[in-house]
Design a protein around this motif. Structure first.
Motif, PDB file in Angstrom:
ATOM      1  N   PHE A 118      46.701  21.062  53.871  1.00  0.00           N
ATOM      2  CA  PHE A 118      45.900  20.719  54.787  1.00  0.00           C
ATOM      3  C   PHE A 118      44.572  20.941  54.569  1.00  0.00           C
ATOM      4  O   PHE A 118      44.348  21.714  53.943  1.00  0.00           O
ATOM      5  CB  PHE A 118      46.608  21.670  55.911  1.00  0.00           C
ATOM      6  N   TYR A 119      43.750  19.877  55.057  1.00  0.00           N
ATOM      7  CA  TYR A 119      42.496  19.827  54.830  1.00  0.00           C
ATOM      8  C   TYR A 119      41.397  20.320  56.044  1.00  0.00           C
ATOM      9  O   TYR A 119      41.603  20.010  57.110  1.00  0.00           O
ATOM     10  CB  TYR A 119      41.922  18.401  54.243  1.00  0.00           C
ATOM     11  N   SER A 120      40.247  21.078  55.558  1.00  0.00           N
ATOM     12  CA  SER A 120      39.047  21.228  56.481  1.00  0.00           C
ATOM     13  C   SER A 120      38.010  20.540  55.743  1.00  0.00           C
ATOM     14  O   SER A 120      37.544  20.653  54.556  1.00  0.00           O
ATOM     15  CB  SER A 120      38.807  22.618  56.588  1.00  0.00           C
ATOM     16  N   ILE A 121      37.103  19.398  56.337  1.00  0.00           N
ATOM     17  CA  ILE A 121      36.493  18.626  55.759  1.00  0.00           C
ATOM     18  C   ILE A 121      35.117  18.251  56.802  1.00  0.00           C
ATOM     19  O   ILE A 121      35.218  18.263  57.764  1.00  0.00           O
ATOM     20  CB  ILE A 121      37.022  17.058  55.375  1.00  0.00           C
ATOM     21  N   GLU A 122      33.837  18.514  55.691  1.00  0.00           N
ATOM     22  CA  GLU A 122      32.735  18.159  56.619  1.00  0.00           C
ATOM     23  C   GLU A 122      32.526  16.605  56.983  1.00  0.00           C
ATOM     24  O   GLU A 122      32.683  15.653  56.008  1.00  0.00           O
ATOM     25  CB  GLU A 122      31.604  18.612  55.624  1.00  0.00           C
ATOM     26  N   ALA A 123      32.460  16.289  58.353  1.00  0.00           N
ATOM     27  CA  ALA A 123      32.969  14.933  58.723  1.00  0.00           C
ATOM     28  C   ALA A 123      31.631  13.949  58.110  1.00  0.00           C
ATOM     29  O   ALA A 123      31.866  12.951  58.040  1.00  0.00           O
ATOM     30  CB  ALA A 123      33.100  14.960  60.117  1.00  0.00           C
ATOM     31  N   SER A 124      30.529  14.512  58.035  1.00  0.00           N
ATOM     32  CA  SER A 124      29.242  13.747  57.796  1.00  0.00           C
ATOM     33  C   SER A 124      29.190  13.191  56.223  1.00  0.00           C
ATOM     34  O   SER A 124      28.711  12.293  56.017  1.00  0.00           O
ATOM     35  CB  SER A 124      28.065  14.454  58.275  1.00  0.00           C
ATOM     36  N   THR A 125      29.882  14.176  55.197  1.00  0.00           N
ATOM     37  CA  THR A 125      29.692  13.812  54.105  1.00  0.00           C
ATOM     38  C   THR A 125      30.966  13.638  53.328  1.00  0.00           C
ATOM     39  O   THR A 125      31.114  13.043  52.069  1.00  0.00           O
ATOM     40  CB  THR A 125      29.085  15.300  53.638  1.00  0.00           C
ATOM     41  N   GLY A 126      32.160  14.079  54.012  1.00  0.00           N
ATOM     42  CA  GLY A 126      33.365  14.104  53.160  1.00  0.00           C
ATOM     43  C   GLY A 126      33.703  15.195  52.138  1.00  0.00           C
ATOM     44  O   GLY A 126      34.602  15.176  51.521  1.00  0.00           O
ATOM     45  N   LYS A 127      32.891  16.200  52.138  1.00  0.00           N
ATOM     46  CA  LYS A 127      32.962  17.407  51.385  1.00  0.00           C
ATOM     47  C   LYS A 127      34.155  18.266  52.063  1.00  0.00           C
ATOM     48  O   LYS A 127      34.080  18.671  53.095  1.00  0.00           O
ATOM     49  CB  LYS A 127      31.788  17.933  51.427  1.00  0.00           C
ATOM     50  N   VAL A 128      35.185  18.769  51.276  1.00  0.00           N
ATOM     51  CA  VAL A 128      36.093  19.405  51.402  1.00  0.00           C
ATOM     52  C   VAL A 128      35.697  21.063  51.356  1.00  0.00           C
ATOM     53  O   VAL A 128      34.861  21.575  50.576  1.00  0.00           O
ATOM     54  CB  VAL A 128      37.206  19.477  50.369  1.00  0.00           C
ATOM     55  N   GLN A 129      35.962  21.581  52.569  1.00  0.00           N
ATOM     56  CA  GLN A 129      35.398  23.280  53.023  1.00  0.00           C
ATOM     57  C   GLN A 129      36.436  24.068  52.572  1.00  0.00           C
ATOM     58  O   GLN A 129      36.102  25.056  52.112  1.00  0.00           O
ATOM     59  CB  GLN A 129      35.183  23.199  54.362  1.00  0.00           C
ATOM     60  N   TRP A 130      37.773  23.884  52.947  1.00  0.00           N
ATOM     61  CA  TRP A 130      38.778  24.492  52.357  1.00  0.00           C
ATOM     62  C   TRP A 130      40.243  23.783  52.400  1.00  0.00           C
ATOM     63  O   TRP A 130      40.108  22.403  53.065  1.00  0.00           O
ATOM     64  CB  TRP A 130      39.048  25.734  53.057  1.00  0.00           C
ATOM     65  N   THR A 131      41.099  24.166  51.827  1.00  0.00           N
ATOM     66  CA  THR A 131      42.617  23.626  51.834  1.00  0.00           C
ATOM     67  C   THR A 131      43.623  24.540  51.895  1.00  0.00           C
ATOM     68  O   THR A 131      43.331  25.718  51.339  1.00  0.00           O
ATOM     69  CB  THR A 131      42.888  22.659  50.492  1.00  0.00           C
ATOM     70  N   PHE A 132      44.745  24.269  52.681  1.00  0.00           N
ATOM     71  CA  PHE A 132      45.888  25.112  52.724  1.00  0.00           C
ATOM     72  C   PHE A 132      47.046  24.491  52.301  1.00  0.00           C
ATOM     73  O   PHE A 132      47.254  23.355  52.693  1.00  0.00           O
ATOM     74  CB  PHE A 132      45.887  25.640  54.263  1.00  0.00           C
ATOM     75  N   GLU A 133      47.882  25.193  51.225  1.00  0.00           N
ATOM     76  CA  GLU A 133      48.987  24.646  50.900  1.00  0.00           C
ATOM     77  C   GLU A 133      50.023  24.823  51.772  1.00  0.00           C
ATOM     78  O   GLU A 133      50.463  25.657  52.027  1.00  0.00           O
ATOM     79  CB  GLU A 133      49.238  25.218  49.186  1.00  0.00           C
ATOM     80  N   THR A 134      50.748  23.828  52.037  1.00  0.00           N
ATOM     81  CA  THR A 134      52.087  23.807  52.856  1.00  0.00           C
ATOM     82  C   THR A 134      53.280  23.481  51.931  1.00  0.00           C
ATOM     83  O   THR A 134      54.426  23.709  52.261  1.00  0.00           O
ATOM     84  CB  THR A 134      52.095  22.666  54.011  1.00  0.00           C
ATOM     85  N   LYS A 135      53.088  22.901  50.776  1.00  0.00           N
ATOM     86  CA  LYS A 135      54.042  22.592  49.972  1.00  0.00           C
ATOM     87  C   LYS A 135      55.228  21.603  50.606  1.00  0.00           C
ATOM     88  O   LYS A 135      56.375  21.733  50.497  1.00  0.00           O
ATOM     89  CB  LYS A 135      54.941  23.834  49.400  1.00  0.00           C
ATOM     90  N   SER A 136      54.741  20.803  51.390  1.00  0.00           N
ATOM     91  CA  SER A 136      55.454  19.855  52.319  1.00  0.00           C
ATOM     92  C   SER A 136      54.432  18.795  52.597  1.00  0.00           C
ATOM     93  O   SER A 136      53.338  19.025  52.694  1.00  0.00           O
ATOM     94  CB  SER A 136      56.232  20.389  53.431  1.00  0.00           C
ATOM     95  N   GLU A 137      54.979  17.447  52.929  1.00  0.00           N
ATOM     96  CA  GLU A 137      54.349  16.468  53.466  1.00  0.00           C
ATOM     97  C   GLU A 137      53.821  17.016  54.931  1.00  0.00           C
ATOM     98  O   GLU A 137      54.542  17.823  55.406  1.00  0.00           O
ATOM     99  CB  GLU A 137      54.907  15.366  53.806  1.00  0.00           C
ATOM    100  N   ASN A 138      52.594  16.641  55.363  1.00  0.00           N
ATOM    101  CA  ASN A 138      52.095  16.995  56.641  1.00  0.00           C
ATOM    102  C   ASN A 138      51.979  15.841  57.491  1.00  0.00           C
ATOM    103  O   ASN A 138      51.122  14.772  57.192  1.00  0.00           O
ATOM    104  CB  ASN A 138      50.749  17.764  56.689  1.00  0.00           C
TER     105      ASN A 138
END
Length: 382
Positions: A118-138
């Motif tokens: 699961f991703y948190s992304i800076e919308a203006s640049t596409g830079k990833v802020q953080w990810t959270f692993e779910t070990k499953s399709e989301n």
């Protein structure tokens, strides 16, 4: 292990279509010499390379972020374009792409992906802020409220994360013993501090938004085949409207989860409430306008093939995509068609509407992002 089945609409082969097949306008004339015109402003392929393999699922609703429109595909990630001219601004590669719709708050985009993150992304640049692993399709769209992001992972685990850091606050896990399931997931609805979430086992569950404790749960769809509650619950006052895939549309009380009334006819997408009525895209290949107080039918529209996406309103019209057809515009009062636009390979994503600009954005089954302009124009009298 549960076998995930793709909807027949996802697997349908509709023949070859070119990228430019939808660029010709469609129009209809009425007795007042006005024409409802739908035409493409621009179209872009969202994948970095041509997809020569198995057809992927592209159903993310485009996100409008300032002067950008951000689109995910089911193959290789996210890409942002200039809303006016379609010029590419940034691209974020993600293995197997991002299938569900995303949520935007200020300059932060939240989205689940098919790579198990699961991703948190800076919308203006596409830079990833953080990810959270779910070990499953989301497969479900997230919900954001008061600094907490809520989402349902493909393994029937519902998460609450701190939106700033991605730290897990709590989770609610359910065991689904069904063998078959429709590909998808329910976005949660929030009302008065309570979350309402549908699960693939056919249940609707009310959770405390702060703690994750269960307030009540009710088993709606008891069918042996597809019990999924993938449609997002819609809360209106003290009532919840939610559908089971091959079951019924239910009106449920928010306080105890009691069924107030039901209408035969399953659904995959959420209803759209407009005043005293609601628009319901059914899995029977019809769009219904219903009285929201009792579910009585006002009008219906029959699709030629497939099922409709969630319905959006646009300048007095209902607009939606057909899984095996076109983008359709219907009169809200009568259900009569005003216009349509054919992109090729159908449409699985709910359209994104920008009424001020007079523009609608959607991704086609071929992973092409379209920006189309629609509305009434005057025509010369002959």
């Amino acid at each position: 292990m549960k076998i995930i089945l793709l909807l027949s609409l996802f697997l349908s082969t509709l023949g070859c279509s070119t990228l430019n097949s939808g660029l010709d306008k469609w129009s209809s004339l009425n007795s007042n010499q006005r024409e409802y015109q739908v035409k493409a402003a621009w179209v872009r392929r969202t994948t970095e390379k041509d997809n020569l393999g198995f057809r992927k699922i592209n159903r993310m609703t485009p996100v409008l972020a300032g002067d950008l429109v951000i689109q995910g595909n089911g193959l290789d990630g996210l890409v942002a374009y200039d809303r006016k001219n379609g010029q590419e601004r940034w691209r974020l590669p993600i293995a197997n792409g991002a299938e569900p719709s995303a949520t935007l708050i200020r300059d932060r985009l939240f989205v689940g992906a098919s790579d198990g993150n699961f991703y948190s992304i800076e919308a203006s640049t596409g830079k990833v802020q953080w990810t959270f692993e779910t070990k499953s399709e989301n497969l479900a769209a997230p919900l954001l409220d008061e600094g907490i992001v809520y989402f349902l992972a493909g393994n029937s685990v519902f998460y609450a994360l701190d939106a700033v850091t991605g730290r897990q606050l709590w989770l609610h896990s359910r065991q689904d013993t069904s063998v078959f399931s429709i590909r998808g997931g329910s976005q949660a609805a929030l009302h008065n501090g309570h979350l309402y979430v549908g699960f693939s086992d056919g249940s609707l569950v009310a959770l405390n938004a702060k703690t994750g404790s269960t307030l009540w749960e009710t088993q709606l769809n008891r069918n042996k085949r597809f019990r999924d509650i993938d449609a997002t619950p819609v809360v209106d006052g003290n009532q919840i409207y939610v559908a089971g895939y091959d079951d019924k549309l239910y009106c449920i009380s928010t306080d105890k989860g009691e069924t107030l009334w039901r209408v035969d006819g399953g659904g995959y997408s959420a209803v759209t409430i407009i005043g005293d009525k609601m628009l319901y895209p059914t899995t029977q290949g019809e769009v219904w306008a219903l009285n929201k107080s009792n579910g009585e039918k006002i009008w219906s529209y029959k699709l030629k093939e497939g099922i409709a996406t969630q319905i959006k309103t646009y300048k007095g019209a209902a607009v939606f995509g057909e899984s095996q057809g076109s983008l359709r515009f219907l009169d809200l009062n009568s259900g009569k068609q005003l216009g349509s636009f054919e992109p090729g390979r159908g449409i699985l994503s709910a359209p994104q509407v920008d009424e001020k600009a007079g523009r609608i954005y959607f991704i086609s089954g071929e992973a092409n992002l379209y920006a189309v302009d629609a509305g009434w124009i005057k025509t010369p009298y002959f």
